[in-house]
Design a protein around this motif. Structure first.
Motif, short mmCIF file in Angstrom:
data_model
loop_
_atom_site.label_atom_id
_atom_site.label_comp_id
_atom_site.label_asym_id
_atom_site.label_seq_id
_atom_site.Cartn_x
_atom_site.Cartn_y
_atom_site.Cartn_z
N ALA A 115 0.92 -1.14 -0.18
CA ALA A 115 0.32 -0.09 0.09
C ALA A 115 0.38 1.43 -0.03
N PHE A 116 0.25 2.19 -0.37
CA PHE A 116 1.34 3.29 -0.42
C PHE A 116 0.46 4.64 0.01
N PRO A 117 1.08 5.41 1.24
CA PRO A 117 2.68 6.11 0.70
C PRO A 117 3.21 4.85 1.48
N ARG A 118 4.74 4.80 1.94
CA ARG A 118 5.46 3.59 2.24
C ARG A 118 6.79 4.18 2.05
N ALA A 119 7.31 3.22 2.94
CA ALA A 119 8.75 3.26 2.72
C ALA A 119 9.88 2.16 3.05
N GLU A 120 10.73 1.45 2.08
CA GLU A 120 10.91 0.43 2.08
C GLU A 120 12.49 0.58 1.99
N LEU A 121 13.01 -0.71 2.81
CA LEU A 121 14.77 -1.57 2.87
C LEU A 121 14.53 -2.69 1.65
N ASN A 122 15.36 -2.48 0.31
CA ASN A 122 15.29 -3.74 -0.23
C ASN A 122 17.27 -4.35 -0.46
N ASN A 123 17.20 -5.23 -0.61
CA ASN A 123 18.23 -5.63 -0.54
C ASN A 123 19.24 -5.94 -2.51
N THR A 124 17.99 -5.42 -3.01
CA THR A 124 18.29 -5.63 -4.19
C THR A 124 17.89 -4.33 -5.29
#
Length: 259
Positions: A115-124
């Motif tokens: 869903a939005f808004p959102r913040a994310e951390l991703n390793n790719t």
């Protein structure tokens, strides 16, 4: 515990021998049943065991299967481990009010699930992203030379890139950039031995008049070109000034060269 030695009876035993054997077996079995505890049983095969407790040290590895545990029989307060890694399992969906940790490793961490808004951390791909919606977001991702680069996308297209590349730090936008302050001055500072470089004075413009610095310089140059040169001649008229002395000649005008 030693293996029980049950007295043997011969087929031709007398009644007296049978009686003595019965008494001995009764006493021996009574002793065994009253002396049973976790200290003297090395092996026990049974379908049902009723006991107050069985310590883990008395259970052989792989001897307890989850299919043989009653649902709800093992509660959280009955589990004590030094680390959660002691429990090897896929934890599935976890709901927690507070997680405190020194280090957390994971492939994907987000403030919302799809869903939005959102913040994310991703390793790719993008290392860190902040989404307004699926098409408008900011990412910190590896740039063209591998260094972390800030990229802003608007309507799915790149609108601004900020980051190092090829020994430079660049700011590249697909739309006009406004650099200023609501209060105070806007200063451009560089090193003592460096310069502020502008592609052309024709691109340095006054926002009020729309006139470029190049046009202003050209206008001043044209005005200066129409003025007199540094060497010129002019006429100077000097009135009669002989102080009443008729011997003095009457002064007139003349032309003088000035340099």
């Amino acid at each position: 515990m030693p293996t029980p030695q049950i007295p043997k009876v011969n087929d031709n035993a007398s009644l007296e021998e049978l009686r003595d054997c019965y008494i001995g077996m009764n006493r021996y079995l009574t002793y065994l049943l009253t002396a049973l505890d976790t200290q003297n049983i090395s092996r026990l095969d049974a379908k049902v065991i009723i006991a107050e407790s069985i310590t883990a040290g008395k259970l052989a590895a792989d001897s307890v299967e989850t299919g043989n545990l009653q649902a709800g029989a093992v509660t959280a307060e009955k589990i004590t481990v030094d680390e959660l890694s002691a429990i090897s399992a896929n934890l599935g969906h976890i709901t927690a009010g507070l997680i405190e940790s020194i280090r957390i490793f994971g492939s994907y961490i987000a403030t919302r699930n799809g869903a939005f808004p959102r913040a994310e951390l991703n390793n790719t791909g993008d290392l860190l992203a902040v989404y307004t919606d699926a098409n408008n977001y900011l990412t910190i991702e590896p740039g063209i030379t591998g260094e972390p680069t800030v990229t802003i996308r608007k309507s799915g297209a790149v609108s601004l890139i900020l980051g190092p590349a090829f020994g430079l730090t660049g700011l590249l936008a697909s739309t006009p950039i406004v650099l200023g302050t609501q209060n105070g001055n806007t200063n451009i500072v560089c090193g003592d031995s460096d310069d502020v470089i502008i592609p052309s004075w024709s691109q340095f413009k006054n926002t009020e008049t729309g006139t470029s610095l190049q046009a202003e310089l050209d206008s001043l140059r044209a005005e200066i070109a129409g003025k007199a040169d540094i060497s010129h001649s002019h006429s100077v008229s000097i009135p009669n000034h002989n102080h009443g002395n008729p011997d003095n000649a009457t002064s007139g005008g003349g032309t003088f060269s000035v340099s």
